[in-house]
Scaffold this active site. Structure first.
Site, short mmCIF file in Angstrom:
data_model
loop_
_atom_site.label_atom_id
_atom_site.label_comp_id
_atom_site.label_asym_id
_atom_site.label_seq_id
_atom_site.Cartn_x
_atom_site.Cartn_y
_atom_site.Cartn_z
N ASP A 42 41.74 32.18 55.80
CA ASP A 42 42.19 32.42 54.43
C ASP A 42 41.27 31.74 53.42
O ASP A 42 41.12 30.51 53.43
CB ASP A 42 43.61 31.84 54.25
CG ASP A 42 44.15 32.11 52.86
OD1 ASP A 42 44.63 33.23 52.62
OD2 ASP A 42 44.07 31.21 52.00
N TYR A 47 38.27 29.29 45.51
CA TYR A 47 37.95 28.12 46.34
C TYR A 47 36.45 27.82 46.36
O TYR A 47 36.06 26.73 46.80
CB TYR A 47 38.42 28.29 47.79
CG TYR A 47 39.89 28.57 47.97
CD1 TYR A 47 40.80 28.39 46.93
CD2 TYR A 47 40.39 29.04 49.18
CE1 TYR A 47 42.14 28.68 47.08
CE2 TYR A 47 41.74 29.31 49.34
CZ TYR A 47 42.61 29.14 48.29
OH TYR A 47 43.94 29.42 48.45
N LYS A 71 41.02 36.39 47.90
CA LYS A 71 41.95 36.66 46.79
C LYS A 71 41.18 36.78 45.49
O LYS A 71 40.20 36.06 45.27
CB LYS A 71 42.97 35.51 46.66
CG LYS A 71 43.51 35.03 47.98
CD LYS A 71 44.61 33.99 47.85
CE LYS A 71 44.88 33.30 49.17
NZ LYS A 71 43.94 32.25 49.53
N HIS A 104 45.63 36.79 43.64
CA HIS A 104 45.89 35.36 43.88
C HIS A 104 47.14 34.89 43.12
O HIS A 104 48.00 34.20 43.66
CB HIS A 104 44.66 34.56 43.45
CG HIS A 104 44.58 33.21 44.12
ND1 HIS A 104 43.39 32.60 44.38
CD2 HIS A 104 45.55 32.36 44.57
CE1 HIS A 104 43.64 31.43 44.97
NE2 HIS A 104 44.92 31.27 45.09
#
Ligand SMILES: NC(=O)c1ccc[n+]([C@@H]2O[C@H](COP(=O)([O-])OP(=O)(O)OC[C@H]3O[C@@H](n4cnc5c(N)ncnc54)[C@H](OP(=O)(O)O)[C@@H]3O)[C@@H](O)[C@H]2O)c1
Length: 271
Positions: A42, A47, A71, A104
């Site tokens: 994931d 990120y 996402k 997200h």
């Protein structure tokens, strides 16, 4: 690795969360996780580690066995932006396709039908295999499932024993969507929990394992993150013991409604 089925799609029950994993460590942990049996990784544009996640997946030599989720940021949900963002994710990941693409966070400034229409188009064009959402409330799940041209396979939500998510979980089930639990060990808080530790003793398991088992035993997918190779193994060793109904009930009592770790207060303020 066991899987959970949703709308004809198979989601490996334990995945590796990668928020805050960076650089070589992120690539190494991703590769190592896959070698140890993880089949679900994931990540997210937010990120800043899609490059390293892709590197780890390729280095494992098992790309075709692994489901990679990324996402789209809430600031990139307008159709044109979304298309740009997904192509950028693919370029960072250097993978053939995104197995699962999620919104997200919702963004009330962009009509859901437009975003979900653009995600469906990317699916038809072969950039993305399946689509879903994250951080969607009961009302948003109803809206999304009404307007989406393509099946939504999951809702990724904060989910651990300290938070009562029964309403949103019931809504996911009503729509045939899988529940994917993020922060499933409450950002590490569960590791010192007295009750979870006590239950684990009987099975030779840690408090973190009991916490994760509590979720997977409810058919919830979990994506624990660790920066430690030795914990990778610990976090997938969840299928050789079963909590009794009494133990499940006791863990359920740890829930305090509204006890979130992830702060939602900033979410409606997207520009
Ligand atoms: N969709 C969203 O909005 C959203 C939001 C948050 C998170 N996520 C996703 O969900 C993933 C997981 O959530 P999270 O990272 O917030 O928290 P988490 O997985 O609940 O907890 C991670 C923390 O637990 C510790 N830990 C991991 N395994 C352990 C074990 N076996 N024993 C003791 N401690 C352990 C880790 O420390 P060490 O590194 O020292 O092991 C780390 O500090 C994220 O990485 C991300 O991929 C999604």
């Amino acid at each position: 690795m066991k899987s959970i089925q949703a709308k004809g799609f198979s989601i490996p029950t334990v995945g590796l969360g990668t928020w805050e994993l960076r650089g070589r460590d992120c690539a190494r942990l991703t590769e190592q996780a896959i070698r140890l049996g993880y089949r679900h990784i994931d990540t997210a544009q937010m990120y800043g580690n899609e490059r390293e996640v892709g590197e780890g997946v390729r280095a494992s030599g098992q790309r075709s066995e692994v489901m990679v989720t990324t996402k789209v940021q809430p600031t990139s949900l307008a159709p044109h932006e979304l298309e740009r963002s997904v192509k950028e994710s693919l370029a960072h990941l250097r993978l053939d396709v995104i197995d699962l693409l999620l919104i997200h966070w919702p963004n009330p400034r962009v009509p859901l039908a437009e975003t979900l229409g653009a995600m469906a188009k990317l699916k038809h064009e072969g950039f993305v295999r399946q689509i879903g959402v994250s951080n969607f409330t009961v009302a948003l799940l109803d809206d999304a499932n009404r307007v989406s041209p393509e099946a939504l396979v999951c809702n990724q939500i904060e989910c651990h024993p300290y938070l009562d998510q029964s309403k949103v979980i019931a809504a996911c089930r009503k729509h045939g969507m899988a529940v994917v639990a993020y922060s499933p060990i409450a950002r590490g808080n569960a590791k010192g929990d007295e009750l979870l530790g006590h239950i684990g003793k009987a099975y030779g398991k840690s408090a973190a394992q009991v916490c994760l088992r509590f979720l997977v035993q409810q058919n919830i997918v979990v994506i624990p993150r660790t920066s430690k190779v030795e914990r990778l193994e610990e976090n997938i060793a969840l299928f050789d013991f079963e909590l009794s109904e009494l133990e499940m009930q006791a863990v359920r009592k740890l829930a305090r409604r509204g006890d979130r770790i992830v702060d939602w207060s900033w979410s409606p303020n997207w520009d």
